[in-house]
Design an enzyme around this catalytic site. Sequence first.
Site, PDB file in Angstrom:
ATOM      1  N   VAL A  92      -1.639  -0.451  -3.059  1.00  0.00           N
ATOM      2  CA  VAL A  92      -3.092  -0.605  -3.127  1.00  0.00           C
ATOM      3  C   VAL A  92      -3.776   0.730  -3.383  1.00  0.00           C
ATOM      4  CG1 VAL A  92      -3.603  -0.356  -0.652  1.00  0.00           C
ATOM      5  CG2 VAL A  92      -5.067  -1.784  -2.096  1.00  0.00           C
ATOM      6  N   ASP A 170      -4.239  -6.100   4.258  1.00  0.00           N
ATOM      7  CA  ASP A 170      -3.453  -6.309   5.473  1.00  0.00           C
ATOM      8  C   ASP A 170      -2.124  -5.586   5.380  1.00  0.00           C
ATOM      9  OD1 ASP A 170      -1.191  -8.677   4.776  1.00  0.00           O
ATOM     10  OD2 ASP A 170      -2.957  -8.697   3.494  1.00  0.00           O
ATOM     11  N   GLY A 310       0.369  -8.047  -0.815  1.00  0.00           N
ATOM     12  CA  GLY A 310      -0.627  -7.859   0.235  1.00  0.00           C
ATOM     13  C   GLY A 310      -1.343  -6.539   0.066  1.00  0.00           C
ATOM     14  N   GLU A 311      -1.851  -5.988   1.172  1.00  0.00           N
ATOM     15  CA  GLU A 311      -2.530  -4.684   1.211  1.00  0.00           C
ATOM     16  C   GLU A 311      -3.927  -4.720   0.601  1.00  0.00           C
ATOM     17  OE1 GLU A 311      -0.148  -1.739  -0.729  1.00  0.00           O
ATOM     18  OE2 GLU A 311       1.651  -2.147   0.464  1.00  0.00           O
ATOM     19  N   GLY A 312      -4.314  -5.807  -0.074  1.00  0.00           N
ATOM     20  CA  GLY A 312      -5.526  -5.823  -0.880  1.00  0.00           C
ATOM     21  C   GLY A 312      -5.229  -5.572  -2.342  1.00  0.00           C
TER      22      GLY A 312
END
Length: 339
Positions: A92, A170, A310-312
């Site tokens: 991200v 997240d 994930g992570e954005g």
Amino acid sequence: MQIPPLDDHARDEALQQLDGLVKPVGALGRLEHLAAWLCAAHSQVPPRPLDDVRVVVFAGDHGVSASGSVSAYPRHLTAAMVRVFLAGESGVNVLAREVGAHVRVLDLAVDDPLDDVPEPVRRHKVRRGSGSIDVADALEPGQARQAFDAGTTAADTEIDDGADLLIPGDMGIGNTTIAAALVASVLGLPADDVVGTGTGVDDDGRARKVAVLDQALARAAADDPFAALTSLGSACAAATVGFLVRAAERKVPVVLDGVFPCAAAVVAREVAPGAERWWVAGHRSTEPAQAFALKALGLEPILDLGLRLGEGSGAVQAVPVLRNARAVLAGMGRLADLG
């Protein structure tokens, strides 16, 4: 909680103007609907530029990951990844730089003191780790509300600092299990329908996740959103819920990422009905729980790239599409002006 409506007059005006641009009616497809959504969110046509994009990664460990049965990766990777975020070297981080977005990491429940990292990452610590949801509640009484309030504070911080667009990310080994549990609980779905492969577990690993989730759903009493977060969620899930609700309260658009933020969004809609009008789905995850969450929220993903990081990271990649949607409305010529 009182969630303000979007501006339907601005949406209708935007759609009317889009029909009059130098193109066939509807020729730009989803871009036109996204442009109208931004106009409704900003109460103006064209909408404001999306110059200041903020990603907030909510980090925490989950007790359900302690046995190693639900993830292809060890639990200590959560703390290691927090350090990678802060070094600017995660997925991200790299993708956010490409669109000029800022990334902040908030530690809600990482099972590591993180004494070697800067203070800002530790300021929202609710606890270290959480209960294993198959045998115990994830949180102690009151901790879900504490984490929710931390999420609202995080949203206020970014908005007060000038954020035009928010993205909740997240990080936490076991996140997909927690997300599946929340979606199954709130929507009344069986474990086998919502469990995916997460970090890449094989068929046996998925079967173990289903068994864990079956036990969790049979054990938990989750008759309201905060009960669900306490029994089956986590501090970072509760904080994400607070973040989403506060963004809607303050009329700031949000781009949802993968399964974990979408699971939090399902819970957030229970806390604050109507908040979902302020969110768009950035991308389609490979996790089945996200598909159920999106259907319940009435959201269609902007991108479908087979992502599961994930992570954005997926939501960040949708930002240029939203900017292009605005640019179309702000910059294209009108059919009426053609000679």
